[in-house]
Design a protein around this motif. Structure first.
Motif, PDB file in Angstrom:
ATOM      1  N   THR A  35     -37.987 -46.791  15.180  1.00  0.00           N
ATOM      2  CA  THR A  35     -38.661 -46.428  13.928  1.00  0.00           C
ATOM      3  C   THR A  35     -40.004 -45.758  14.196  1.00  0.00           C
ATOM      4  O   THR A  35     -40.373 -44.759  13.570  1.00  0.00           O
ATOM      5  CB  THR A  35     -38.848 -47.669  13.060  1.00  0.00           C
ATOM      6  OG1 THR A  35     -37.580 -48.305  12.855  1.00  0.00           O
ATOM      7  CG2 THR A  35     -39.434 -47.318  11.716  1.00  0.00           C
ATOM      8  N   ASP A  36     -40.766 -46.306  15.151  1.00  0.00           N
ATOM      9  CA  ASP A  36     -42.069 -45.726  15.491  1.00  0.00           C
ATOM     10  C   ASP A  36     -41.911 -44.311  16.051  1.00  0.00           C
ATOM     11  O   ASP A  36     -42.698 -43.405  15.735  1.00  0.00           O
ATOM     12  CB  ASP A  36     -42.789 -46.620  16.508  1.00  0.00           C
ATOM     13  CG  ASP A  36     -43.138 -47.993  15.912  1.00  0.00           C
ATOM     14  OD1 ASP A  36     -43.193 -48.099  14.665  1.00  0.00           O
ATOM     15  OD2 ASP A  36     -43.331 -48.952  16.689  1.00  0.00           O
ATOM     16  N   LEU A  73     -34.172 -36.150  11.268  1.00  0.00           N
ATOM     17  CA  LEU A  73     -34.816 -37.347  10.737  1.00  0.00           C
ATOM     18  C   LEU A  73     -33.828 -38.166   9.898  1.00  0.00           C
ATOM     19  O   LEU A  73     -33.782 -39.398   9.979  1.00  0.00           O
ATOM     20  CB  LEU A  73     -36.030 -36.958   9.891  1.00  0.00           C
ATOM     21  CG  LEU A  73     -37.268 -36.465  10.664  1.00  0.00           C
ATOM     22  CD1 LEU A  73     -38.338 -35.982   9.694  1.00  0.00           C
ATOM     23  CD2 LEU A  73     -37.819 -37.579  11.544  1.00  0.00           C
ATOM     24  N   CYS A  74     -33.026 -37.469   9.088  1.00  0.00           N
ATOM     25  CA  CYS A  74     -32.043 -38.186   8.258  1.00  0.00           C
ATOM     26  C   CYS A  74     -31.022 -38.919   9.127  1.00  0.00           C
ATOM     27  O   CYS A  74     -30.658 -40.071   8.870  1.00  0.00           O
ATOM     28  CB  CYS A  74     -31.337 -37.197   7.327  1.00  0.00           C
ATOM     29  SG  CYS A  74     -32.411 -36.498   6.053  1.00  0.00           S
ATOM     30  N   ASN A  75     -30.573 -38.235  10.200  1.00  0.00           N
ATOM     31  CA  ASN A  75     -29.594 -38.886  11.098  1.00  0.00           C
ATOM     32  C   ASN A  75     -30.191 -40.095  11.792  1.00  0.00           C
ATOM     33  O   ASN A  75     -29.557 -41.147  11.924  1.00  0.00           O
ATOM     34  CB  ASN A  75     -29.090 -37.874  12.134  1.00  0.00           C
ATOM     35  CG  ASN A  75     -28.268 -36.758  11.502  1.00  0.00           C
ATOM     36  OD1 ASN A  75     -27.724 -36.930  10.417  1.00  0.00           O
ATOM     37  ND2 ASN A  75     -28.201 -35.613  12.156  1.00  0.00           N
ATOM     38  N   LEU A  76     -31.444 -39.933  12.246  1.00  0.00           N
ATOM     39  CA  LEU A  76     -32.100 -41.066  12.915  1.00  0.00           C
ATOM     40  C   LEU A  76     -32.306 -42.232  11.949  1.00  0.00           C
ATOM     41  O   LEU A  76     -32.134 -43.405  12.299  1.00  0.00           O
ATOM     42  CB  LEU A  76     -33.436 -40.605  13.500  1.00  0.00           C
ATOM     43  CG  LEU A  76     -33.336 -39.663  14.722  1.00  0.00           C
ATOM     44  CD1 LEU A  76     -34.712 -39.169  15.119  1.00  0.00           C
ATOM     45  CD2 LEU A  76     -32.667 -40.367  15.896  1.00  0.00           C
ATOM     46  N   ALA A  77     -32.693 -41.902  10.706  1.00  0.00           N
ATOM     47  CA  ALA A  77     -32.900 -42.971   9.717  1.00  0.00           C
ATOM     48  C   ALA A  77     -31.592 -43.708   9.433  1.00  0.00           C
ATOM     49  O   ALA A  77     -31.557 -44.939   9.319  1.00  0.00           O
ATOM     50  CB  ALA A  77     -33.472 -42.376   8.430  1.00  0.00           C
ATOM     51  N   ALA A  78     -30.484 -42.942   9.325  1.00  0.00           N
ATOM     52  CA  ALA A  78     -29.181 -43.587   9.089  1.00  0.00           C
ATOM     53  C   ALA A  78     -28.789 -44.477  10.258  1.00  0.00           C
ATOM     54  O   ALA A  78     -28.248 -45.575  10.086  1.00  0.00           O
ATOM     55  CB  ALA A  78     -28.121 -42.510   8.850  1.00  0.00           C
ATOM     56  N   SER A  79     -29.076 -44.006  11.505  1.00  0.00           N
ATOM     57  CA  SER A  79     -28.749 -44.820  12.689  1.00  0.00           C
ATOM     58  C   SER A  79     -29.548 -46.116  12.696  1.00  0.00           C
ATOM     59  O   SER A  79     -29.031 -47.196  12.983  1.00  0.00           O
ATOM     60  CB  SER A  79     -29.023 -44.007  13.956  1.00  0.00           C
ATOM     61  OG  SER A  79     -28.263 -42.832  13.978  1.00  0.00           O
TER      62      SER A  79
END
Length: 267
Positions: free
Chosen positions: A164-165, A236-242
């Motif tokens: 997250t960071d 960013l969207c993909n990372l947030a979903a992961s």
């Protein structure tokens, strides 16, 4: 020819019949003295009855006749019935229906009941109690399982926080780069756009060409910035979903571990 046209006078005759048994058939014997084979008729009716008919002349216009029906036994095959006439006796053979006798197994010997003494009963109960104690997990093992599960949960939380960071840092960097490029483009646009005063000379034309080149560069740079911003936003969207998926898995694993602990405690 002397008896032609003379009415016959019949006398009823009751033949003597008897049954004899053979291993594979039942035989009906009828005594018919004075009769010949061609004077007899033997038939089986549709109602399982044996029909015997015969008649013969005794002299003049006198005739001897008989008509007898005998039920056929149910154990007899009616399609195989046969007759034979010999020595004034009519033999009618009724073959028996062949039935397969099921083979029965000999009864198994009955085992005598086992009488257990009090000492044996005590040893069996003691053995069952030790087995139950061995199968039940100890308290130390349960504590170790809880500790291992807690460590795994903490490690997963730490990894998720680091992800997250990193995402936040990347987002801030992208935002800063986009703002900087926008400011640079804005400053270049202000320099290019100006009011025209008087007729254009060669220097003005050269400035216009330079301005046009800067404007094309501005459009190209703006398109690249927008495209890069879209790609980074998708990242960013993909990372947030992961990260969300990892957090959901952690929450499910923690609840599953807690439920197993409660089940072990209740047992």
């Amino acid at each position: 020819m002397a008896n032609f046209g003379i009415e016959r006078v019949y006398q009823e005759f009751e033949p003597v019949t008897r049954w004899t048994s053979e291993p594979d058939a039942e035989v009906l014997v009828a005594d018919l003295p004075g009769f010949k084979k061609e004077q007899l008729k033997v038939a089986v009716t549709a109602t399982r009855k044996l029909r015997l008919i015969g008649e013969r002349a005794t002299g003049g216009n006198k005739w001897l006749r008989f008509h007898k029906e005998i039920p056929v036994p149910l154990t007899v095959d009616t399609d195989s019935i046969s007759a034979m006439f010999k020595d004034n006796k009519l033999y009618i053979r009724h073959p028996k229906i062949k039935t397969e006798i099921p083979q029965t197994k000999p009864p198994s010997p009955v085992k005598p009941p086992v009488i257990m003494k009090n000492h044996d009963l005590h040893e069996r109960k003691q053995g069952h109690g030790q087995k139950a104690m061995a199968e039940k997990p100890s308290g130390g093992k349960t504590d170790q399982l809880k500790h291992d599960a807690q460590q795994k949960t903490d490690q997963l939380k730490h990894d998720a926080q680091q992800k997250t960071d990193q995402l936040k840092h990347v987002a801030q960097q992208l935002k800063h780069d986009a703002q900087q490029k926008a400011r640079e483009l804005q400053n270049g646009k202000k320099e290019l756009i100006g009011e025209t005063k008087g007729p254009l000379d060669s220097k003005d034309e050269e400035k216009d060409k330079v301005g046009a080149k800067w404007f094309e560069k501005y459009k190209e740079a703006t398109g690249n910035v927008v495209k890069e911003a879209k790609n980074k936003r998708q990242l960013l969207c993909n990372l947030a979903a992961s990260v969300s998926l990892v957090l959901l898995i952690l929450l499910y694993a923690r609840n599953a571990v807690r439920s197993s602990f409660v089940w072990d405690t209740e047992e």
